[in-house]
Each structure stands twice: as C-alpha cells, then as structure tokens.
Write a protein that holds these residues in place. Structure first.
Motif, PDB file in Angstrom:
ATOM      1  N   UNK A   1       0.840  -1.196   0.000  1.00 51.43           N
ATOM      2  CA  UNK A   1       0.000   0.000   0.000  1.00 51.43           C
ATOM      3  C   UNK A   1       0.879   1.252   0.000  1.00 51.43           C
ATOM      4  N   UNK A   2       1.879   1.277   0.877  1.00 48.08           N
ATOM      5  CA  UNK A   2       2.776   2.428   0.972  1.00 48.08           C
ATOM      6  C   UNK A   2       3.579   2.594  -0.316  1.00 48.08           C
ATOM      7  N   UNK A   3       4.105   1.502  -0.837  1.00 43.61           N
ATOM      8  CA  UNK A   3       4.898   1.580  -2.062  1.00 43.61           C
ATOM      9  C   UNK A   3       4.069   2.042  -3.254  1.00 43.61           C
ATOM     10  N   UNK A   4       2.809   1.613  -3.305  1.00 43.34           N
ATOM     11  CA  UNK A   4       1.910   2.074  -4.365  1.00 43.34           C
ATOM     12  C   UNK A   4       1.778   3.586  -4.326  1.00 43.34           C
ATOM     13  N   UNK A   5       1.522   4.128  -3.143  1.00 44.86           N
ATOM     14  CA  UNK A   5       1.348   5.581  -3.027  1.00 44.86           C
ATOM     15  C   UNK A   5       2.648   6.333  -3.222  1.00 44.86           C
ATOM     16  N   UNK A   6       3.769   5.750  -2.836  1.00 44.46           N
ATOM     17  CA  UNK A   6       5.063   6.391  -3.102  1.00 44.46           C
ATOM     18  C   UNK A   6       5.310   6.509  -4.596  1.00 44.46           C
ATOM     19  N   UNK A   7       4.960   5.475  -5.341  1.00 40.44           N
ATOM     20  CA  UNK A   7       5.182   5.481  -6.785  1.00 40.44           C
ATOM     21  C   UNK A   7       4.195   6.369  -7.528  1.00 40.44           C
ATOM     22  N   UNK A   8       2.945   6.352  -7.120  1.00 44.00           N
ATOM     23  CA  UNK A   8       1.927   7.083  -7.872  1.00 44.00           C
ATOM     24  C   UNK A   8       1.787   8.542  -7.464  1.00 44.00           C
ATOM     25  N   UNK A   9       2.268   8.917  -6.283  1.00 39.51           N
ATOM     26  CA  UNK A   9       2.088  10.305  -5.845  1.00 39.51           C
ATOM     27  C   UNK A   9       2.788  11.280  -6.785  1.00 39.51           C
ATOM     28  N   UNK A  10       3.963  10.919  -7.275  1.00 38.77           N
ATOM     29  CA  UNK A  10       4.656  11.792  -8.230  1.00 38.77           C
ATOM     30  C   UNK A  10       3.923  11.904  -9.551  1.00 38.77           C
ATOM     31  N   UNK A  11       3.349  10.804  -9.983  1.00 38.28           N
ATOM     32  CA  UNK A  11       2.593  10.807 -11.244  1.00 38.28           C
ATOM     33  C   UNK A  11       1.333  11.655 -11.102  1.00 38.28           C
ATOM     34  N   UNK A  12       0.624  11.479  -9.997  1.00 40.70           N
ATOM     35  CA  UNK A  12      -0.598  12.252  -9.760  1.00 40.70           C
ATOM     36  C   UNK A  12      -0.275  13.737  -9.651  1.00 40.70           C
ATOM     37  N   UNK A  13       0.795  14.069  -8.939  1.00 45.52           N
ATOM     38  CA  UNK A  13       1.192  15.462  -8.783  1.00 45.52           C
ATOM     39  C   UNK A  13       1.566  16.074 -10.128  1.00 45.52           C
ATOM     40  N   UNK A  14       2.326  15.342 -10.920  1.00 43.65           N
ATOM     41  CA  UNK A  14       2.708  15.842 -12.238  1.00 43.65           C
ATOM     42  C   UNK A  14       1.512  16.057 -13.153  1.00 43.65           C
ATOM     43  N   UNK A  15       0.575  15.130 -13.119  1.00 42.61           N
ATOM     44  CA  UNK A  15      -0.625  15.266 -13.947  1.00 42.61           C
ATOM     45  C   UNK A  15      -1.469  16.454 -13.495  1.00 42.61           C
ATOM     46  N   UNK A  16      -1.570  16.644 -12.189  1.00 45.27           N
ATOM     47  CA  UNK A  16      -2.338  17.771 -11.657  1.00 45.27           C
ATOM     48  C   UNK A  16      -1.716  19.090 -12.095  1.00 45.27           C
ATOM     49  N   UNK A  17      -0.401  19.156 -12.038  1.00 46.81           N
ATOM     50  CA  UNK A  17       0.289  20.376 -12.466  1.00 46.81           C
ATOM     51  C   UNK A  17       0.183  20.579 -13.985  1.00 46.81           C
ATOM     52  N   UNK A  18       0.233  19.500 -14.751  1.00 47.92           N
ATOM     53  CA  UNK A  18       0.142  19.608 -16.208  1.00 47.92           C
ATOM     54  C   UNK A  18      -1.224  20.139 -16.631  1.00 47.92           C
ATOM     55  N   UNK A  19      -2.263  19.696 -15.939  1.00 50.09           N
ATOM     56  CA  UNK A  19      -3.620  20.139 -16.266  1.00 50.09           C
ATOM     57  C   UNK A  19      -3.867  21.555 -15.747  1.00 50.09           C
ATOM     58  N   UNK A  20      -3.164  21.927 -14.688  1.00 51.26           N
ATOM     59  CA  UNK A  20      -3.317  23.277 -14.135  1.00 51.26           C
ATOM     60  C   UNK A  20      -4.228  23.358 -12.935  1.00 51.26           C
TER      61      UNK A  20
END
Length: 61
Positions: free
Chosen positions: A8-27
């Motif tokens: 569970x922790x490793x999943x969120x460690x890996x995906x948090x950067x992707x989610x953050x990047x996507x959020x920033x890309x969309x604005x």
C-alpha cells in the motif's frame, strides 16, 4: 499484514509523483490551490502513517 501495508505504501510512493505531475500539467494546482494543498498533505500523511505502522509491526516482532 506487514506486506499488505508495505505494498500500500509503495503504491502511493510510486503514484504520488505521477498524480502530482498530472495535476500540475492540467493546471488544477492553480485553479483550486487549497484543495490541491489539502490533498497533497493528506497523501504525505497517508504514506507516513503506513510507514509508522510498518515500523511498529517490525519492532513488535
């Protein structure tokens, strides 16, 4: 149980950067800053809580 929490922790460690990047890309980080910051803090606390639980389980062994 330890491995489930670790996964569970490793999943969120890996995906948090992707989610953050996507959020920033969309604005979204500019359109709803309080919500963005709240979600980011919740994500960090989510990872931290899982890490603490893992440490407690490891210490009790």
């Amino acid at each position: 149980m330890y491995q489930a929490i670790e996964s569970y922790r490793n999943f969120w460690l890996l995906t948090s950067g992707i989610i953050d990047g996507a959020t920033r890309a969309v604005g979204l980080h500019r359109t709803v800053p309080p919500l963005y910051k709240g979600v980011k803090i919740a994500g960090i606390l989510n990872i931290a809580a899982a890490t603490v639980v893992m440490a407690v389980i490891e210490e009790s062994k």
